[in-house]
Design a protein around this motif. Structure first.
Motif, mmCIF file in Angstrom:
data_model
loop_
_atom_site.group_PDB
_atom_site.id
_atom_site.type_symbol
_atom_site.label_atom_id
_atom_site.label_comp_id
_atom_site.label_asym_id
_atom_site.label_seq_id
_atom_site.Cartn_x
_atom_site.Cartn_y
_atom_site.Cartn_z
ATOM 1 N N TYR A 47 8.198 -7.890 -5.370
ATOM 2 C CA TYR A 47 9.312 -6.988 -5.667
ATOM 3 C C TYR A 47 9.058 -5.560 -5.210
ATOM 4 C CZ TYR A 47 11.464 -10.732 -8.238
ATOM 5 O OH TYR A 47 12.060 -11.917 -8.557
ATOM 6 N N GLY A 48 7.811 -5.122 -5.196
ATOM 7 C CA GLY A 48 7.538 -3.761 -4.765
ATOM 8 C C GLY A 48 6.080 -3.581 -4.403
ATOM 9 N N GLN A 49 5.829 -2.812 -3.327
ATOM 10 C CA GLN A 49 4.482 -2.444 -2.910
ATOM 11 C C GLN A 49 4.460 -0.922 -2.758
ATOM 12 O OE1 GLN A 49 6.629 -5.100 -1.485
ATOM 13 N NE2 GLN A 49 5.568 -5.137 0.480
ATOM 14 N N PHE A 50 3.393 -0.285 -3.273
ATOM 15 C CA PHE A 50 3.419 1.171 -3.372
ATOM 16 C C PHE A 50 2.066 1.805 -3.061
ATOM 17 C CE2 PHE A 50 6.232 -0.674 -6.575
ATOM 18 C CZ PHE A 50 7.446 -0.065 -6.298
ATOM 19 N N ARG A 51 2.131 2.997 -2.463
ATOM 20 C CA ARG A 51 1.019 3.931 -2.437
ATOM 21 C C ARG A 51 1.098 4.826 -3.677
ATOM 22 N NH1 ARG A 51 2.806 3.417 2.912
ATOM 23 N NH2 ARG A 51 1.123 3.100 4.450
ATOM 24 N N ASP A 52 -0.034 5.069 -4.324
ATOM 25 C CA ASP A 52 -0.106 6.052 -5.392
ATOM 26 C C ASP A 52 -0.218 7.421 -4.736
ATOM 27 O OD1 ASP A 52 -0.886 7.810 -7.418
ATOM 28 O OD2 ASP A 52 -2.097 6.325 -8.457
ATOM 29 N N LEU A 53 0.743 8.295 -4.978
ATOM 30 C CA LEU A 53 0.748 9.600 -4.330
ATOM 31 C C LEU A 53 -0.364 10.513 -4.823
ATOM 32 C CD1 LEU A 53 4.587 10.344 -4.146
ATOM 33 C CD2 LEU A 53 3.060 9.732 -2.271
ATOM 34 N N ASP A 54 -0.958 10.199 -5.957
ATOM 35 C CA ASP A 54 -2.007 11.053 -6.520
ATOM 36 C C ASP A 54 -3.395 10.445 -6.420
ATOM 37 O OD1 ASP A 54 -0.207 13.181 -7.462
ATOM 38 O OD2 ASP A 54 0.561 11.610 -8.787
ATOM 39 N N ASP A 55 -3.510 9.276 -5.841
ATOM 40 C CA ASP A 55 -4.810 8.629 -5.654
ATOM 41 C C ASP A 55 -4.767 7.891 -4.326
ATOM 42 O OD1 ASP A 55 -7.105 7.112 -5.603
ATOM 43 O OD2 ASP A 55 -6.927 6.379 -7.664
ATOM 44 N N PRO A 56 -5.421 8.407 -3.293
ATOM 45 C CA PRO A 56 -5.332 7.788 -1.968
ATOM 46 C C PRO A 56 -5.996 6.421 -1.886
ATOM 47 C CG PRO A 56 -6.977 9.526 -1.970
ATOM 48 C CD PRO A 56 -6.260 9.614 -3.283
ATOM 49 N N ASP A 57 -6.717 6.042 -2.930
ATOM 50 C CA ASP A 57 -7.412 4.758 -2.911
ATOM 51 C C ASP A 57 -6.856 3.788 -3.953
ATOM 52 O OD1 ASP A 57 -9.157 5.711 -0.885
ATOM 53 O OD2 ASP A 57 -10.344 6.745 -2.405
ATOM 54 N N ARG A 58 -5.582 3.975 -4.319
ATOM 55 C CA ARG A 58 -4.930 3.043 -5.247
ATOM 56 C C ARG A 58 -3.709 2.425 -4.574
ATOM 57 N NH1 ARG A 58 -4.333 3.427 -11.234
ATOM 58 N NH2 ARG A 58 -4.749 5.645 -11.015
ATOM 59 N N PHE A 59 -3.591 1.095 -4.688
ATOM 60 C CA PHE A 59 -2.431 0.330 -4.215
ATOM 61 C C PHE A 59 -1.857 -0.398 -5.417
ATOM 62 C CE2 PHE A 59 -0.938 -3.881 -2.486
ATOM 63 C CZ PHE A 59 0.172 -3.405 -1.813
ATOM 64 N N VAL A 60 -0.551 -0.312 -5.593
ATOM 65 C CA VAL A 60 0.131 -0.895 -6.745
ATOM 66 C C VAL A 60 1.216 -1.828 -6.226
ATOM 67 C CG1 VAL A 60 1.473 -0.413 -8.832
ATOM 68 C CG2 VAL A 60 -0.322 1.192 -8.109
ATOM 69 N N TRP A 61 1.333 -3.002 -6.854
ATOM 70 C CA TRP A 61 2.434 -3.877 -6.453
ATOM 71 C C TRP A 61 2.907 -4.722 -7.616
ATOM 72 C CZ3 TRP A 61 2.000 -9.371 -4.939
ATOM 73 C CH2 TRP A 61 0.705 -9.896 -5.035
ATOM 74 N N LEU A 62 4.099 -5.281 -7.452
ATOM 75 C CA LEU A 62 4.769 -6.065 -8.480
ATOM 76 C C LEU A 62 5.060 -7.449 -7.924
ATOM 77 C CD1 LEU A 62 7.320 -3.333 -9.587
ATOM 78 C CD2 LEU A 62 5.394 -4.141 -10.968
#
Length: 251
Positions: free
Chosen positions: A52-67
């Motif tokens: 449903y969603g794939q994201f870059r964390d704008l405040d952590d360049p080494d975090r990937f978030v997805w749903l």
């Protein structure tokens, strides 16, 4: 809901959803996103899961978030779909490269929507190579100090969501943690951690900054809603600014 072609539709949220946060090796996030968006979207959706969603964390360049969602909501069907994917040819070919970008992939919450309503999401994924949009998703995760009770869900549904939607001028999706068993133990999840969470879409970073300023200045939030919600938490809420990747259905 599934379309005639077998892919998950986006008329609303699925009954079972994973919020996955990955800590990555420095400088490897774009490598993972390029691989993920090219190889791990349709290959999972063909097995009945929804990306449903794939994201870059704008405040952590080494975090990937997805749903990742499961339209049927059955724990057994979740386990079967995951076993088919991680035991299948796409992961066999690309899994080692994906794992090489990661430090930790075990920060996973199993969630269910609190309100059954549509959200802003593209019905299909944009093509590989599509440019990201300017939108920013504000994700808040509240870590609770006790099991979720009906009055808390009523507070989120009747007070938190409408107020945030009014402040943002945008839809708000709200979720609660579930106690369904993890039927694919090869992928750990954070069990026995009650949370409520919400997701708000803003047009860009300026709109997001304005949203947070207006929330902090809201008399109703500060003196009515938050005093009823804050004491239920065991820690400060996690708040993330998320930028969708080029192929995210949340845009």
């Amino acid at each position: 809901m599934m379309t005639a072609a077998g892919r998950p539709d986006f008329d609303g949220w699925p009954p079972l959803l994973e919020l996955r946060q990955y800590a990555l090796r420095p400088g490897r996030r774009d490598d993972l996103i390029d691989l993920f968006d090219a190889e791990f979207v349709e290959s999972q959706e063909r097995l009945g899961m929804g990306v449903y969603g794939q994201f870059r964390d704008l405040d952590d360049p080494d975090r990937f978030v997805w749903l990742r969602g499961y339209p049927v909501g059955s724990p057994d069907q979740r386990g079967e779909a995951l076993a088919a994917f991680y035991g299948g040819p796409v992961w066999a070919e690309h899994g080692k490269a994906a794992n090489a970008t990661m430090v930790d992939s075990d920060d996973v919450l199993l969630l269910a929507p609190i309100r059954d309503e549509p959200f802003v999401g593209d019905p299909v994924h944009p093509p590989v190579g599509s440019a990201p949009t300017d939108s920013v998703y504000d994700l808040t995760v509240c870590l609770l100090d006790r099991p979720i009770e009906r009055d808390l869900l009523d507070l989120v549904s009747s007070d938190v969501v409408p107020l945030l939607g009014q402040i943002a001028g945008a839809p708000v999706a709200a979720f609660e943690s579930t106690d369904v068993p993890n039927t694919f133990p090869a992928l750990p999840v954070r069990e026995d951690e009650p949370v409520v969470a919400w997701l708000v879409r803003l047009d860009d970073t300026a709109a997001h900054a304005d949203y947070r300023r207006r929330l902090e200045a809201s008399e109703r939030w500060q003196h009515d809603v938050w005093p009823r919600l804050g004491p239920r938490m065991r820690a400060e809420p996690l708040r993330l600014r998320l930028s969708p990747t080029g192929r995210s259905r949340l845009r």
